[in-house]
Design a protein around this motif. Structure first.
Motif, short mmCIF file in Angstrom:
data_model
loop_
_atom_site.label_atom_id
_atom_site.label_comp_id
_atom_site.label_asym_id
_atom_site.label_seq_id
_atom_site.Cartn_x
_atom_site.Cartn_y
_atom_site.Cartn_z
N ASN A 146 0.82 -1.21 0.00
CA ASN A 146 0.00 0.00 0.00
C ASN A 146 0.85 1.26 0.00
OD1 ASN A 146 -2.50 -1.33 0.00
ND2 ASN A 146 -2.46 -1.59 2.22
N THR A 147 1.94 1.25 0.76
CA THR A 147 2.81 2.42 0.80
C THR A 147 3.49 2.64 -0.55
OG1 THR A 147 3.23 2.00 3.15
CG2 THR A 147 4.71 3.53 2.03
N VAL A 204 -21.51 7.45 4.57
CA VAL A 204 -20.50 7.03 5.53
C VAL A 204 -19.10 7.27 4.98
CG1 VAL A 204 -20.32 4.63 4.72
CG2 VAL A 204 -19.88 5.17 7.14
N ASN A 205 -18.18 7.64 5.86
CA ASN A 205 -16.76 7.76 5.53
C ASN A 205 -16.06 6.47 5.95
OD1 ASN A 205 -16.44 10.78 4.81
ND2 ASN A 205 -17.56 10.82 6.75
N VAL A 206 -15.38 5.83 5.02
CA VAL A 206 -14.66 4.59 5.33
C VAL A 206 -13.20 4.93 5.63
CG1 VAL A 206 -13.96 2.33 4.50
CG2 VAL A 206 -16.22 3.23 3.92
N LEU A 207 -12.77 4.61 6.84
CA LEU A 207 -11.44 4.95 7.34
C LEU A 207 -10.75 3.66 7.77
CD1 LEU A 207 -9.24 6.84 8.51
CD2 LEU A 207 -10.74 7.24 10.47
N VAL A 208 -9.63 3.32 7.13
CA VAL A 208 -9.00 2.03 7.40
C VAL A 208 -7.50 2.18 7.67
CG1 VAL A 208 -10.68 0.85 5.93
CG2 VAL A 208 -8.46 1.50 4.97
N VAL A 214 -9.09 -3.07 -0.23
CA VAL A 214 -9.82 -2.33 0.80
C VAL A 214 -9.29 -0.91 0.91
CG1 VAL A 214 -10.25 -2.18 3.29
CG2 VAL A 214 -10.49 -4.37 2.10
N VAL A 215 -7.97 -0.76 0.92
CA VAL A 215 -7.36 0.57 0.99
C VAL A 215 -7.77 1.41 -0.22
CG1 VAL A 215 -5.13 1.73 0.77
CG2 VAL A 215 -5.42 -0.06 2.48
N SER A 216 -7.80 0.79 -1.39
CA SER A 216 -8.16 1.52 -2.62
C SER A 216 -9.62 1.97 -2.59
CB SER A 216 -7.93 0.63 -3.84
OG SER A 216 -6.57 0.29 -3.98
N ALA A 217 -10.48 1.21 -1.90
CA ALA A 217 -11.90 1.54 -1.85
C ALA A 217 -12.26 2.49 -0.70
CB ALA A 217 -12.73 0.26 -1.73
N ALA A 218 -11.32 2.70 0.22
CA ALA A 218 -11.61 3.54 1.40
C ALA A 218 -11.51 5.02 1.07
CB ALA A 218 -10.62 3.19 2.51
N ASP A 219 -12.10 5.83 1.93
CA ASP A 219 -12.01 7.29 1.78
C ASP A 219 -10.76 7.84 2.45
OD1 ASP A 219 -14.68 7.71 0.52
OD2 ASP A 219 -15.39 6.90 2.44
N ASN A 256 -12.65 -6.93 3.77
CA ASN A 256 -12.60 -7.13 2.32
C ASN A 256 -13.49 -6.11 1.62
OD1 ASN A 256 -15.32 -8.16 2.45
ND2 ASN A 256 -14.47 -10.14 3.09
N LEU A 257 -13.50 -6.19 0.30
CA LEU A 257 -14.27 -5.23 -0.49
C LEU A 257 -15.76 -5.33 -0.20
CD1 LEU A 257 -13.82 -3.00 -2.55
CD2 LEU A 257 -14.02 -4.71 -4.37
N ASP A 258 -16.23 -6.53 0.08
CA ASP A 258 -17.65 -6.70 0.44
C ASP A 258 -17.99 -5.91 1.69
OD1 ASP A 258 -18.09 -8.33 -1.72
OD2 ASP A 258 -17.90 -10.21 -0.60
#
Length: 394
Positions: free
Chosen positions: A212-213, A275-279, A287-292, A261-263
């Motif tokens: 991810n980094t 909703v704001n998705v914070l991971v 998951v990181v790519s789909a998060a806000d 996961n993405l689901d």
């Protein structure tokens, strides 16, 4: 945690609840070391008072560290709270404390022992509180990987970067071979430094933080990354694959963050409009790519602190922390839920419960040193070298 509190966070208990709560052992992911001595019963109504009395008796001789993922029953007795590196540095800043009681997991206590003085003694209330991610990279396996890189004629080009969530042995390996340590907060800076020293990075032991980094923060591609599997010959990679890669990622992961996961993301967006998705960056790349928002534990806490009233948040990190944040910010009109629908505690972190803490504190108050974590001097020297390189990062 009560049933009502679990329901408030939109999570459901599973058949694995006892394991996740630290009441059972998983030999595949834990050290399996039993805590010696007679533990108080969890049902003892005097546990809180016993902990208070023992801690008061010890006075300035004891300094209790509480990781963010600890239970509330333990956190209430912590002198400071934080992530693993912050806590280790806090301990080093208190040389007058003879005993450092680390309410966390094994590698965290090792880091505290490395950074504190020889006169200080680090205690882990339950020796079975290991870390499955840290245990996914052993010194022998990493030495074999380094040999494979040498045989491929690449070792001069490779700089090891190890996540703080690693054993003292792995930190020492990193120090010996010119590498540095990173946290989830400064992983980008550590990788930038590493690529100034060499052409490739061996990232240990969490593949997701490394990927991810590199991809999200530094502009590398997924094709620049390969995964080294220590359970396969040559890591399951050809020499050409190793030579073509810029990031050689160890096949390790966090059992908590890896289960999102993405689901999970799609479901919470459908269920909670706006909703704001914070991971955490230990989550998978999808998951990181789909998060806000993506960031370390400290980043998650600060982001919620600065969030406006009425905002809605789904958090992808350990449940003890999410529950604590949900309770903290509910009076401010901030709606905080857990990203997954099932209970997801860190099973090994949860082994540090109130009975273990009471046992450790009462033992120390009686003059009995228990469960000391001590890193040998050679390992400590090279591990500290790697940590000092991190501290020197701009």
């Amino acid at each position: 945690m009560t049933t009502a509190q679990i329901q408030e966070l939109d999570v459901q208990p599973t058949p694995l609840a006892l394991l996740l709560l630290g009441r059972e052992a998983d030999p595949k992911s834990e050290r399996g070391v039993e805590c010696p001595g007679d533990l108080p019963a969890p049902s003892d109504p005097d546990l809180v008072e016993r902990a208070r009395v023992a801690k008061e008796k010890l006075g300035d001789k004891v300094f209790v560290l509480g990781h963010h993922y600890q239970r509330d029953e333990v956190i209430q007795f912590a002198d400071v709270t934080g992530d693993s590196f912050k806590l280790a540095r806090d301990a080093a800043a208190r040389p007058e404390a003879e005993y450092i009681v680390f309410c966390g997991v094994h590698f965290m206590a090792e880091s505290a022992d490395i950074l504190t003085t020889d006169a200080q003694k680090v205690v882990l209330p339950d020796l079975a509180a290991g870390c499955s991610m840290a245990d996914m990279a052993t010194a022998e396996q990493v030495a074999e990987c380094w040999d494979a890189l040498a045989e491929a004629g690449m070792v001069e080009q490779v700089v090891p970067v190890s996540y703080m969530n690693s054993s003292a042995d792995i930190k020492a390996f990193t120090g010996r071979h010119g590498g540095t340590i990173c946290t989830s907060s400064n992983a980008k800076r550590a990788l930038e430094w590493a690529f100034e020293q060499g052409e490739k990075v061996l990232f240990l032991p969490d593949q997701h933080l490394g990927r991810n980094t590199a991809v999200r923060d530094m502009g590398l591609s997924l094709e620049d990354c390969v995964v080294y599997n220590p359970h396969k010959p040559n890591g399951g990679l050809t020499v050409d694959e190793l030579r073509a890669a810029k990031m050689i990622l160890w096949r390790g992961h966090c059992s908590v963050h890896g289960r999102f996961n993405l689901d999970s993301v799609n479901e919470v967006r459908a269920r909670i409009p706006g909703v704001n998705v914070l991971v955490h960056p230990e989550c998978t790349n999808e998951v990181v790519s789909a998060a806000d928002y993506v960031g370390s534990t400290e980043y998650i806490i600060k982001t919620l602190e600065a969030a406006p009233a009425g905002s809605k948040w789904a958090i992808g990190t350990e449940l003890n922390l999410v529950r604590r944040l949900a309770n903290r910010y509910a009076p401010q009109g901030k709606d905080v839920v857990f990203l997954d629908k099932t209970v997801c505690f860190c099973s090994t972190m949860n082994r540090i419960d109130l009975p273990h803490l009471v046992w450790a504190l009462e033992s120390l108050a009686e003059g009995n040193l228990v469960n000391r974590i001590e890193v040998d001097k050679e390992t400590e020297a090279f591990a500290k070298l790697a940590l000092e390189r991190m501290l020197a990062l701009p």
